[in-house]
Design an enzyme around this catalytic site. Structure first.
Site, PDB file in Angstrom:
ATOM      1  N   ARG A 192       0.902  -1.301  -0.120  1.00  0.00           N
ATOM      2  CA  ARG A 192      -0.017   0.152  -0.033  1.00  0.00           C
ATOM      3  C   ARG A 192       0.847   1.153   0.102  1.00  0.00           C
ATOM      4  O   ARG A 192       2.024   1.190   0.327  1.00  0.00           O
ATOM      5  CB  ARG A 192      -1.077   0.145   1.200  1.00  0.00           C
ATOM      6  CG  ARG A 192      -1.924  -1.226   1.186  1.00  0.00           C
ATOM      7  CD  ARG A 192      -2.671  -1.223   2.523  1.00  0.00           C
ATOM      8  NE  ARG A 192      -3.811  -2.215   2.490  1.00  0.00           N
ATOM      9  CZ  ARG A 192      -3.626  -3.403   2.995  1.00  0.00           C
ATOM     10  NH1 ARG A 192      -2.525  -3.505   3.393  1.00  0.00           N
ATOM     11  NH2 ARG A 192      -4.840  -4.174   2.911  1.00  0.00           N
ATOM     12  N   LYS A 219      -2.074  -2.569   7.996  1.00  0.00           N
ATOM     13  CA  LYS A 219      -3.679  -2.184   8.203  1.00  0.00           C
ATOM     14  C   LYS A 219      -4.321  -3.447   8.945  1.00  0.00           C
ATOM     15  O   LYS A 219      -5.329  -3.113   9.737  1.00  0.00           O
ATOM     16  CB  LYS A 219      -4.398  -2.227   6.642  1.00  0.00           C
ATOM     17  CG  LYS A 219      -5.772  -2.016   6.634  1.00  0.00           C
ATOM     18  CD  LYS A 219      -6.393  -2.059   5.314  1.00  0.00           C
ATOM     19  CE  LYS A 219      -8.058  -1.476   5.290  1.00  0.00           C
ATOM     20  NZ  LYS A 219      -8.681  -1.646   3.919  1.00  0.00           N
ATOM     21  N   HIS A 278      -4.423   2.635  -5.273  1.00  0.00           N
ATOM     22  CA  HIS A 278      -4.624   1.502  -5.030  1.00  0.00           C
ATOM     23  C   HIS A 278      -4.881   0.476  -5.763  1.00  0.00           C
ATOM     24  O   HIS A 278      -4.345  -0.805  -5.713  1.00  0.00           O
ATOM     25  CB  HIS A 278      -5.752   1.418  -3.795  1.00  0.00           C
ATOM     26  CG  HIS A 278      -5.882   0.276  -2.899  1.00  0.00           C
ATOM     27  ND1 HIS A 278      -5.020  -0.017  -1.814  1.00  0.00           N
ATOM     28  CD2 HIS A 278      -6.759  -0.708  -3.208  1.00  0.00           C
ATOM     29  CE1 HIS A 278      -5.509  -1.033  -1.419  1.00  0.00           C
ATOM     30  NE2 HIS A 278      -6.402  -1.514  -1.786  1.00  0.00           N
ATOM     31  N   ARG A 281      -1.877  -2.224  -6.405  1.00  0.00           N
ATOM     32  CA  ARG A 281      -2.009  -3.360  -5.698  1.00  0.00           C
ATOM     33  C   ARG A 281      -2.970  -4.528  -6.513  1.00  0.00           C
ATOM     34  O   ARG A 281      -2.505  -5.529  -6.465  1.00  0.00           O
ATOM     35  CB  ARG A 281      -2.405  -3.065  -4.240  1.00  0.00           C
ATOM     36  CG  ARG A 281      -2.652  -4.167  -3.367  1.00  0.00           C
ATOM     37  CD  ARG A 281      -2.983  -3.632  -1.968  1.00  0.00           C
ATOM     38  NE  ARG A 281      -3.302  -4.652  -1.052  1.00  0.00           N
ATOM     39  CZ  ARG A 281      -2.514  -5.445  -0.224  1.00  0.00           C
ATOM     40  NH1 ARG A 281      -1.328  -5.273  -0.408  1.00  0.00           N
ATOM     41  NH2 ARG A 281      -2.949  -6.237   0.722  1.00  0.00           N
ATOM     42  N   TRP A 304      -3.276 -10.102   3.813  1.00  0.00           N
ATOM     43  CA  TRP A 304      -4.650 -10.015   3.940  1.00  0.00           C
ATOM     44  C   TRP A 304      -4.744 -11.007   5.258  1.00  0.00           C
ATOM     45  O   TRP A 304      -4.217 -11.960   5.380  1.00  0.00           O
ATOM     46  CB  TRP A 304      -5.521 -10.372   2.821  1.00  0.00           C
ATOM     47  CG  TRP A 304      -5.376  -9.655   1.715  1.00  0.00           C
ATOM     48  CD1 TRP A 304      -6.428  -8.459   1.774  1.00  0.00           C
ATOM     49  CD2 TRP A 304      -4.936  -9.417   0.671  1.00  0.00           C
ATOM     50  NE1 TRP A 304      -6.137  -7.677   0.652  1.00  0.00           N
ATOM     51  CE2 TRP A 304      -5.218  -8.215  -0.056  1.00  0.00           C
ATOM     52  CE3 TRP A 304      -3.770 -10.322  -0.117  1.00  0.00           C
ATOM     53  CZ2 TRP A 304      -4.887  -7.771  -1.577  1.00  0.00           C
ATOM     54  CZ3 TRP A 304      -3.368  -9.772  -1.528  1.00  0.00           C
ATOM     55  CH2 TRP A 304      -3.917  -8.665  -2.077  1.00  0.00           C
ATOM     56  N   TYR A 313      -9.603 -11.959  -6.798  1.00  0.00           N
ATOM     57  CA  TYR A 313      -8.765 -12.169  -7.990  1.00  0.00           C
ATOM     58  C   TYR A 313      -8.631 -13.583  -8.603  1.00  0.00           C
ATOM     59  O   TYR A 313      -8.151 -13.708  -9.593  1.00  0.00           O
ATOM     60  CB  TYR A 313      -7.270 -11.762  -7.402  1.00  0.00           C
ATOM     61  CG  TYR A 313      -7.165 -10.435  -6.870  1.00  0.00           C
ATOM     62  CD1 TYR A 313      -7.133  -9.451  -7.454  1.00  0.00           C
ATOM     63  CD2 TYR A 313      -7.019 -10.430  -5.348  1.00  0.00           C
ATOM     64  CE1 TYR A 313      -6.975  -8.272  -6.883  1.00  0.00           C
ATOM     65  CE2 TYR A 313      -6.934  -9.270  -4.580  1.00  0.00           C
ATOM     66  CZ  TYR A 313      -6.883  -7.968  -5.459  1.00  0.00           C
ATOM     67  OH  TYR A 313      -6.949  -6.887  -4.958  1.00  0.00           O
TER      68      TYR A 313
END
Length: 343
Positions: A192, A219, A278, A281, A304, A313
């Site tokens: 990020r 995050k 973003h 990414r 994640w 994805y």
């Protein structure tokens, strides 16, 4: 200039309260431009302090007090800059308001005010989520008996936007010189923006070709391993010697963001629409899946917390299903040959 009288003074158009209570200075915004209302606020505040002292009542905390405590614990988070922008927008709506008076109805009014700006549901939800987080924290601190329910808007399912090879070439040609290594590094690592701009040399091991993001920078609040492919390693070598601590800088200073006017102008010159920083990414993740990287490996590299977050994805890596799809085609061909032979 501030005008003081009777424990009241003005900063701009807003009246503030300032007085001493047992040697402790009390200074708060009344949140109003009306002097009579400000006087009433001052009198109520003094009465409340007396009841707290003499009767043991719980203090009546206000929005800005909760904001200050909530934000202090989060100033080092990657999203702190965005939170400050949101809180700045919320200030005229909630400054001086008692936490106990922030009801569901008041929050709905704030929601409508943000919607009137014509922003997307996600932007409205960013505001609502900050309010909810602060009120829940206030409940944990026992500043309020309960936190009101905050209902967010339903956000439309968005398609994954990623760069084509031709768009990447055009973008790198148009971005300012100091931005190009940042864009390239984002495409190599999927990090990020805040993690790239905050990356320090102490977080990199060129011998093992790995970097890492500390939990307090991530995050999801957990460390992220960052394997460096040959392209990423080359970018880092190019940046060596430019700054003592930070990898990516501009005019000798670390940067806070790169998605401002220069970024938007570069996208426009490159003819790239509906694209944000973003989305780099997303491009990184999409290319990994297309190249055969498993969802679980991608989840670990991207930091994640749940594999469901990377399933968006999955459709980019459907090549392994072609064989199964072909079975119908072969069966259909066999049926055609069989009918022709018997006909």
């Amino acid at each position: 200039m501030a005008r003081k009288q009777d424990g009241l003074y003005q900063r701009g158009e807003i009246w503030w309260v300032r007085f001493n209570h047992h040697g402790r200075e009390i200074r708060r915004s009344t949140g109003t431009t009306d002097r009579t209302a400000a006087e009433e606020y001052r009198d109520q505040l003094k009465a409340s302090l007396w009841r707290q002292e003499k009767l043991g009542e719980r203090p009546e905390y206000r929005w800005e007090e909760a904001v200050e405590r909530w934000l202090i614990d989060r100033l080092d988070r990657p999203t702190a800059y965005n939170w400050k922008l949101t809180l700045r927008w919320l200030h005229p709506h909630l400054c001086g308001v008692r936490l106990a008076d922030i009801t569901r109805e008041r929050i709905e009014a704030i929601k409508r005010a943000k919607q009137k700006e014509g922003v997307k549901p996600r932007t409205v939800n960013d505001v609502l989520n900050v309010i909810r987080s602060i009120l829940r924290a206030a409940h944990e601190w026992e500043w309020i008996d309960r936190a009101p329910v905050v209902k967010t808007l339903q956000e439309p399912t968005r398609r994954v936007r990623y760069l084509t090879d031709a768009e990447e070439v055009r973008l790198l040609r148009e971005v300012p010189e100091h931005m190009a290594p940042i864009v390239r590094f984002a495409l190599c690592t999927g990090l990020r923006m805040s993690n790239i701009l905050g990356l320090e040399w102490s977080q990199i091991d060129m011998t093992r070709r790995v970097a890492w993001v500390h939990p307090d920078q991530a995050k999801e609040s957990k460390a992220i391993p960052v394997p460096l492919n040959s392209d990423a390693a080359q970018i880092l070598r190019e940046q060596m010697g430019q700054h003592l601590s930070h990898v990516f800088t501009y005019q000798g200073e670390p940067m806070r963001r790169v998605n401002g006017r220069a970024w938007r102008n570069a996208l426009q010159r490159a003819g790239i629409e509906n694209f944000t920083f973003h989305c780099l990414r997303h491009t990184w993740a999409s290319r990994h899946i297309q190249s055969g990287t498993s969802l679980h490996a991608l989840m670990e590299m991207g930091g994640w917390s749940d594999v469901d977050m990377v399933r968006k994805y999955a459709h980019f890596g459907a090549e392994h299903l072609v064989e199964h799809a072909e079975r119908i085609a072969r069966s259909a061909q066999k049926s055609a040959h069989k009918e022709k032979a018997t006909g």
